[in-house]
Design a protein around this motif. Sequence first.
Motif, PDB file in Angstrom:
ATOM      1  N   ILE A   1     -38.579 -22.307 -11.103  1.00 35.27           N
ATOM      2  CA  ILE A   1     -38.092 -21.002 -12.047  1.00 35.27           C
ATOM      3  C   ILE A   1     -39.229 -20.203 -12.309  1.00 35.27           C
ATOM      4  O   ILE A   1     -40.093 -20.542 -13.012  1.00 35.27           O
ATOM      5  CB  ILE A   1     -37.267 -21.432 -13.135  1.00 35.27           C
ATOM      6  CG1 ILE A   1     -36.106 -22.006 -13.038  1.00 35.27           C
ATOM      7  CG2 ILE A   1     -37.017 -19.959 -13.759  1.00 35.27           C
ATOM      8  CD1 ILE A   1     -35.119 -22.531 -14.098  1.00 35.27           C
ATOM      9  N   GLU A   2     -39.379 -19.043 -11.890  1.00 35.25           N
ATOM     10  CA  GLU A   2     -40.310 -18.174 -12.321  1.00 35.25           C
ATOM     11  C   GLU A   2     -40.050 -16.834 -12.612  1.00 35.25           C
ATOM     12  O   GLU A   2     -38.931 -16.561 -12.446  1.00 35.25           O
ATOM     13  CB  GLU A   2     -41.311 -17.843 -10.795  1.00 35.25           C
ATOM     14  CG  GLU A   2     -41.643 -18.937 -10.129  1.00 35.25           C
ATOM     15  CD  GLU A   2     -42.602 -18.412  -8.747  1.00 35.25           C
ATOM     16  OE1 GLU A   2     -43.211 -17.789  -8.741  1.00 35.25           O
ATOM     17  OE2 GLU A   2     -42.258 -19.264  -7.778  1.00 35.25           O
ATOM     18  N   THR A   3     -40.825 -16.304 -13.653  1.00 35.85           N
ATOM     19  CA  THR A   3     -40.693 -14.720 -14.114  1.00 35.85           C
ATOM     20  C   THR A   3     -41.691 -14.132 -13.910  1.00 35.85           C
ATOM     21  O   THR A   3     -43.007 -14.394 -14.098  1.00 35.85           O
ATOM     22  CB  THR A   3     -39.962 -15.015 -15.602  1.00 35.85           C
ATOM     23  OG1 THR A   3     -41.299 -15.593 -16.553  1.00 35.85           O
ATOM     24  CG2 THR A   3     -39.138 -16.147 -15.891  1.00 35.85           C
TER      25      THR A   3
ATOM     26  N   ILE B   1     -36.305 -12.753 -12.384  1.00 33.72           N
ATOM     27  CA  ILE B   1     -36.399 -13.998 -12.474  1.00 33.72           C
ATOM     28  C   ILE B   1     -36.144 -14.928 -11.018  1.00 33.72           C
ATOM     29  O   ILE B   1     -34.889 -14.424 -10.589  1.00 33.72           O
ATOM     30  CB  ILE B   1     -35.124 -14.305 -13.473  1.00 33.72           C
ATOM     31  CG1 ILE B   1     -35.082 -13.759 -15.048  1.00 33.72           C
ATOM     32  CG2 ILE B   1     -35.158 -15.898 -13.932  1.00 33.72           C
ATOM     33  CD1 ILE B   1     -34.149 -14.042 -15.917  1.00 33.72           C
ATOM     34  N   TYR B   2     -37.013 -15.480 -10.764  1.00 36.08           N
ATOM     35  CA  TYR B   2     -36.750 -16.022  -9.394  1.00 36.08           C
ATOM     36  C   TYR B   2     -36.366 -17.562  -9.705  1.00 36.08           C
ATOM     37  O   TYR B   2     -36.885 -18.619 -10.770  1.00 36.08           O
ATOM     38  CB  TYR B   2     -38.294 -16.266  -8.856  1.00 36.08           C
ATOM     39  CG  TYR B   2     -38.584 -14.841  -8.292  1.00 36.08           C
ATOM     40  CD1 TYR B   2     -37.965 -14.128  -7.136  1.00 36.08           C
ATOM     41  CD2 TYR B   2     -39.900 -14.052  -8.790  1.00 36.08           C
ATOM     42  CE1 TYR B   2     -38.322 -13.057  -6.664  1.00 36.08           C
ATOM     43  CE2 TYR B   2     -40.276 -13.016  -8.386  1.00 36.08           C
ATOM     44  CZ  TYR B   2     -39.403 -12.257  -7.323  1.00 36.08           C
ATOM     45  OH  TYR B   2     -39.954 -11.281  -6.851  1.00 36.08           O
ATOM     46  N   ILE B   3     -35.495 -17.888  -8.902  1.00 34.81           N
ATOM     47  CA  ILE B   3     -34.803 -19.282  -8.864  1.00 34.81           C
ATOM     48  C   ILE B   3     -34.722 -19.907  -7.623  1.00 34.81           C
ATOM     49  O   ILE B   3     -34.065 -19.280  -6.725  1.00 34.81           O
ATOM     50  CB  ILE B   3     -33.600 -19.360  -9.764  1.00 34.81           C
ATOM     51  CG1 ILE B   3     -33.677 -18.872 -11.122  1.00 34.81           C
ATOM     52  CG2 ILE B   3     -32.975 -20.778  -9.620  1.00 34.81           C
ATOM     53  CD1 ILE B   3     -32.193 -18.429 -11.445  1.00 34.81           C
ATOM     54  N   ASP B   4     -35.318 -21.177  -7.237  1.00 38.43           N
ATOM     55  CA  ASP B   4     -35.329 -21.775  -6.089  1.00 38.43           C
ATOM     56  C   ASP B   4     -34.037 -22.630  -6.034  1.00 38.43           C
ATOM     57  O   ASP B   4     -33.864 -23.464  -6.720  1.00 38.43           O
ATOM     58  CB  ASP B   4     -36.536 -22.736  -5.828  1.00 38.43           C
ATOM     59  CG  ASP B   4     -37.675 -22.084  -5.355  1.00 38.43           C
ATOM     60  OD1 ASP B   4     -37.675 -20.741  -5.007  1.00 38.43           O
ATOM     61  OD2 ASP B   4     -38.732 -22.461  -5.641  1.00 38.43           O
ATOM     62  N   ILE B   5     -33.053 -22.172  -4.935  1.00 45.27           N
ATOM     63  CA  ILE B   5     -31.581 -22.621  -4.807  1.00 45.27           C
ATOM     64  C   ILE B   5     -31.871 -24.057  -3.881  1.00 45.27           C
ATOM     65  O   ILE B   5     -32.633 -23.653  -2.898  1.00 45.27           O
ATOM     66  CB  ILE B   5     -30.724 -21.577  -4.291  1.00 45.27           C
ATOM     67  CG1 ILE B   5     -30.461 -20.478  -5.158  1.00 45.27           C
ATOM     68  CG2 ILE B   5     -29.325 -22.468  -4.351  1.00 45.27           C
ATOM     69  CD1 ILE B   5     -30.261 -20.773  -6.541  1.00 45.27           C
TER      70      ILE B   5
ATOM     71  N   LEU C   1     -33.387 -16.984  -5.207  1.00 51.72           N
ATOM     72  CA  LEU C   1     -32.425 -16.238  -5.920  1.00 51.72           C
ATOM     73  C   LEU C   1     -33.612 -15.334  -6.880  1.00 51.72           C
ATOM     74  O   LEU C   1     -34.179 -15.716  -7.552  1.00 51.72           O
ATOM     75  CB  LEU C   1     -31.320 -16.859  -6.781  1.00 51.72           C
ATOM     76  CG  LEU C   1     -30.343 -15.728  -7.731  1.00 51.72           C
ATOM     77  CD1 LEU C   1     -29.625 -15.046  -6.860  1.00 51.72           C
ATOM     78  CD2 LEU C   1     -29.684 -16.652  -8.577  1.00 51.72           C
ATOM     79  N   ALA C   2     -33.099 -13.958  -6.864  1.00 52.70           N
ATOM     80  CA  ALA C   2     -33.937 -12.860  -7.682  1.00 52.70           C
ATOM     81  C   ALA C   2     -33.073 -12.147  -8.418  1.00 52.70           C
ATOM     82  O   ALA C   2     -32.193 -11.556  -7.958  1.00 52.70           O
ATOM     83  CB  ALA C   2     -34.873 -11.940  -6.840  1.00 52.70           C
TER      84      ALA C   2
END
Length: 309
Positions: A120-122, A127-131, A182-183
């Motif tokens: 998870i990156e911000t 907010i970025y989430i690797d699915i 996901l962004a």
Amino acid sequence: TLTLKSGIKNLFGYGLDGNGDGTPGDDYNITYTTLMLGDYDTTGVLDLIDLAALVQGFKDKDYSYELAPFSGAVPHFTSSPDSSYDIEDLMAFGMTWNWQASLGRSLFRQWEDAGIDIAIETVHDLIYIDIPEGIIAYELQISYNPSHITIYSPENTGDINLTDNDEDSGIYTLLAITEGKLAVPITISGREADIMLSFRAAGQDGEIISQLTRQLSLSAIPDDFSLSQAYPNPFNPVTQIQYAIPGDIHVELIVYDILGRQIAELVNSKKEAGFYKTEWNGNQNASGIYIVKMTAGKYTDYQKLMLLK
């Protein structure tokens, strides 16, 4: 609710005694509850596990998960399966889920870490989430302060996505089936804000592939350069200096005495856009007036510091 009216009589002419007091002439009511269409695990809530079951039914051609064709008004649908999956099956699930969300009973659920860890990156507006790969569906929730943060629905959520943003309770919910990164777009008012994020991803047969809950701090991007007044000031021996830059740039923060001699180099490096703070410890210096100078490209500013021992 079914109602038998008081005018009903049996074959012998006796009237209906609906309330059982021995005297005919009262209605009799029968009330019962049916499951929502798509609530496969019978929990009373349409959630990740139910969506995963529907999607798996699509993929496996398992018609026991069919929801359409349907008739009636949400949530009182009557399903008449036709051994075929199409857009109507998705519509039935989506309409029922949206009705559930419209009740305004949003509940943020915190999950203990389990399964695959995800990144998870911000940044200031995303907010970025690797699915994870191999998932069937996932559920994302964000608990936030609506006074400080605005959340927008992401674009890259695949063919199936259900969203609810309850700004009264500050809970954003997304159910989707896409893979990859996901962004989620956001806007922050003020310098920074905190959120709570929960995530669950389900695979075959409802197996939880990944779940977690994280508290995250988000920082905004300033509109312009600034060098704020140090605090405390006067100070002894440590003071905090805050500054802001609206874009990536090399920054220098230098402390001088009143004769213009360099006393300390606090910052001399490239910085990303954002708000920053650093400290100066004047323990090795005499009491007096000092000047901190900030240089960033063509921007220059000064603040006076007073060290009192």
